[in-house]
Design an enzyme around this catalytic site. Structure first.
Site, short mmCIF file in Angstrom:
data_model
loop_
_atom_site.label_atom_id
_atom_site.label_comp_id
_atom_site.label_asym_id
_atom_site.label_seq_id
_atom_site.Cartn_x
_atom_site.Cartn_y
_atom_site.Cartn_z
N ASP A 1 -6.56 19.43 -14.40
CA ASP A 1 -6.94 18.13 -15.01
C ASP A 1 -6.65 17.95 -16.31
O ASP A 1 -7.49 18.52 -17.13
CB ASP A 1 -8.51 17.83 -14.54
CG ASP A 1 -8.84 16.40 -15.04
OD1 ASP A 1 -8.37 15.86 -15.59
OD2 ASP A 1 -9.90 15.92 -14.34
N ARG B 1 0.88 -1.19 0.19
CA ARG B 1 0.10 -0.04 0.06
C ARG B 1 1.10 1.25 0.12
O ARG B 1 0.53 2.16 -0.52
CB ARG B 1 -1.03 -0.03 1.02
CG ARG B 1 -1.79 1.35 1.48
CD ARG B 1 -3.02 1.32 2.25
NE ARG B 1 -2.80 0.42 3.36
CZ ARG B 1 -2.15 0.50 4.38
NH1 ARG B 1 -1.57 1.79 4.55
NH2 ARG B 1 -2.23 -0.04 5.59
N TYR C 1 -15.92 17.47 -15.42
CA TYR C 1 -16.66 16.04 -15.66
C TYR C 1 -17.82 16.04 -14.44
O TYR C 1 -17.37 16.23 -13.52
CB TYR C 1 -15.30 15.11 -15.46
CG TYR C 1 -15.85 13.80 -15.17
CD1 TYR C 1 -16.86 13.06 -16.17
CD2 TYR C 1 -15.56 13.15 -14.18
CE1 TYR C 1 -17.14 11.76 -15.85
CE2 TYR C 1 -15.84 11.55 -13.71
CZ TYR C 1 -16.69 11.22 -14.74
OH TYR C 1 -17.08 9.92 -14.42
N LYS D 1 -8.12 6.97 -19.27
CA LYS D 1 -8.18 7.49 -20.81
C LYS D 1 -6.98 7.56 -21.61
O LYS D 1 -6.59 6.19 -21.70
CB LYS D 1 -8.91 9.10 -20.53
CG LYS D 1 -9.79 9.16 -19.48
CD LYS D 1 -11.10 8.52 -20.06
CE LYS D 1 -12.20 8.28 -19.18
NZ LYS D 1 -12.13 8.79 -17.75
N1 PLP Z 1 -11.40 13.79 -14.99
C1 PLP Z 1 -11.90 13.73 -16.12
C2 PLP Z 1 -11.80 14.97 -17.18
C3 PLP Z 1 -12.60 12.76 -16.50
O1 PLP Z 1 -13.09 12.52 -17.97
C4 PLP Z 1 -13.18 11.37 -15.57
C5 PLP Z 1 -13.74 10.45 -16.14
O2 PLP Z 1 -14.37 10.46 -17.10
C6 PLP Z 1 -12.36 11.59 -14.34
C7 PLP Z 1 -11.73 12.84 -14.16
C8 PLP Z 1 -12.46 10.60 -13.57
O3 PLP Z 1 -11.83 9.38 -13.63
P1 PLP Z 1 -11.87 7.80 -13.52
O4 PLP Z 1 -13.23 7.59 -14.21
O5 PLP Z 1 -10.78 6.95 -13.77
O6 PLP Z 1 -12.37 7.68 -12.02
#
Ligand code: PLP
Length: 386
Positions: A178, A54, A106, A203
């Protein structure tokens, strides 16, 4: 080659070699999957840098070094999902803190902020920070962080990172970007003045739609220390196999992003010529309202396109169900092309009047353009559009 020297090389080289030193014992050129939870100690407290998985695991450490090096940062931490990376940052704030966030986030990030952190007393202010924008009037004495996604989702609006970071730096407030939609192959926020980068590695970083993960990347030692303590204390860590597979994906990031961008630009241009398409949104076409900022801070337009058809909701739903190569699915950033209807799928949790107000209407379709042949993808869309 040593890490310091490697970090000065181009992104395509860094992506292949960073964190991938041949195994000293066997010479294996790929970092093994250390599928172990614990590590034998020579004597109590005497170990080889690993005590418990961990806290740290060699497969994870190698992947984290690669990610940090790609964003031009000193530190990288990985998590079980993008959301757990976001949550780790949010856990460092306290009731009474004011956070400024972009107003086109998101949906999952908005849900976490509004259903967990706002009720705890953290003041979240959602602001349209895109295009020509002055952050200064929004800063308050209790502002502790600015959070942004650029491009935004699904309207692909662009925020000027350098311009915003001038204000956050003057006030010594961390700017968190992000960078999921771009990846370090296209946009490097730390070089533009941001302090911390977040990724849903699910992604483009992983790139093959086969693993869920997240990351936090920074060169700020104080912030890193807080996040590292939380990574170990809360334990939302990815397992060794997930780290291995995401790290393998990372090695072809530069190559994939170039193809995603080339394909998406060709498709966006083709969509623009059609009379049955009312609007095409892609940051690298001149009609995009933030085209100039995009050209300045991104080396490509990315793989995401949104477009509005001239018909109605039913027609849009029909189109997204008719493609064969473009798979009807949520998510993005994989080698395969995906199509979706944001109002019914990814953004259904946003009330219709707010969606309409933002320009996210029922005629909007979102594409995650993959790395297939662009002409095959165009033919698929052409048939679906009818
Ligand atoms: N940030 C963005 C821009 C996203 O598109 C997403 C998910 O689609 C996330 C964060 C969250 O990521 P996760 O689905 O891997 O938890």
């Amino acid at each position: 080659m040593n890490e310091k020297k490697l970090k000065k090389l181009a992104i395509a080289t860094r992506a292949v070699h960073l964190g991938s030193e041949p195994d000293p014992q066997t010479g294996a050129v790929t970092v093994p999957i250390y599928q172990t939870s614990t590590y034998r100690q020579e004597f109590p407290g005497q170990h080889k840098g690993y005590e418990y998985s961990r806290t740290d695991n060699p497969t994870r450490s190698a992947y984290q070094r690669a990610l940090a090096g790609l964003e031009g940062a000193d530190y990288g931490l990985t998590f079980a999902s993008g959301m757990s990376a976001v949550d780790t940052i949010m856990k460092t704030y306290r009731p009474g803190d004011h956070i400024i966030a972009g107003d086109d986030l998101y949906g999952g990030v908005y849900r976490l902020f509004s259903t967990f952190y706002e009720p705890l007393g953290i003041e979240l202010e959602y602001v349209d920070m895109f295009g020509d924008f002055d952050l200064e009037p929004h800063i308050k004495s209790n502002t502790k962080m600015v959070w942004m996604e650029t491009p935004s989702n699904p309207l692909l609006k662009i925020a000027d990172i350098e311009n915003i970071s001038k204000v956050t730096r003057a006030h010594r407030i961390p700017l968190i970007i992000d960078n999921t939609f771009m990846s370090p192959a296209i946009q490097q926020p730390l070089q533009l003045g941001a302090n911390v980068i977040v990724h849903s590695t699910t992604k483009y970083i992983g790139g093959h739609s086969d693993t869920v993960g997240g990351a936090i990347i920074t060169s700020d030692e104080q912030l890193y220390t807080k996040y590292k303590i939380l990574q170990n204390s809360a334990g939302a860590v990815p397992g060794p196999f997930d780290c291995f597979i995401a790290h393998r994906g990372l090695k072809t990031l530069d190559l994939r992003m170039k193809k995603h961008c080339r394909n998406a630009l060709k498709i966006a241009d083709w969509l623009q010529q059609r009379k049955d398409i009312a609007k095409v949104i892609y940051p690298f076409i001149e009609s995009h309202p933030h085209y100039k900022i995009a050209q300045r801070q991104m080396s490509g337009g990315g793989g995401m396109i949104s477009f509005e058809i001239s018909g109605n909701r039913e027609k849009a739903l029909e189109i997204v169900s008719r493609t064969e190569l473009f798979l009807l699915a949520e998510s993005l950033g994989g080698v395969e092309s995906l199509i979706e209807h944001p109002a019914v799928m990814t953004h259904a949790s946003i009330p219709q009047e707010i969606r309409e107000e933002k320009g996210l209407n029922d005629r909007l379709i979102r594409l995650s353009v993959g790395i297939e042949d662009a002409d095959d993808l165009i033919e698929d869309l052409d048939k679906a559009l009818g």
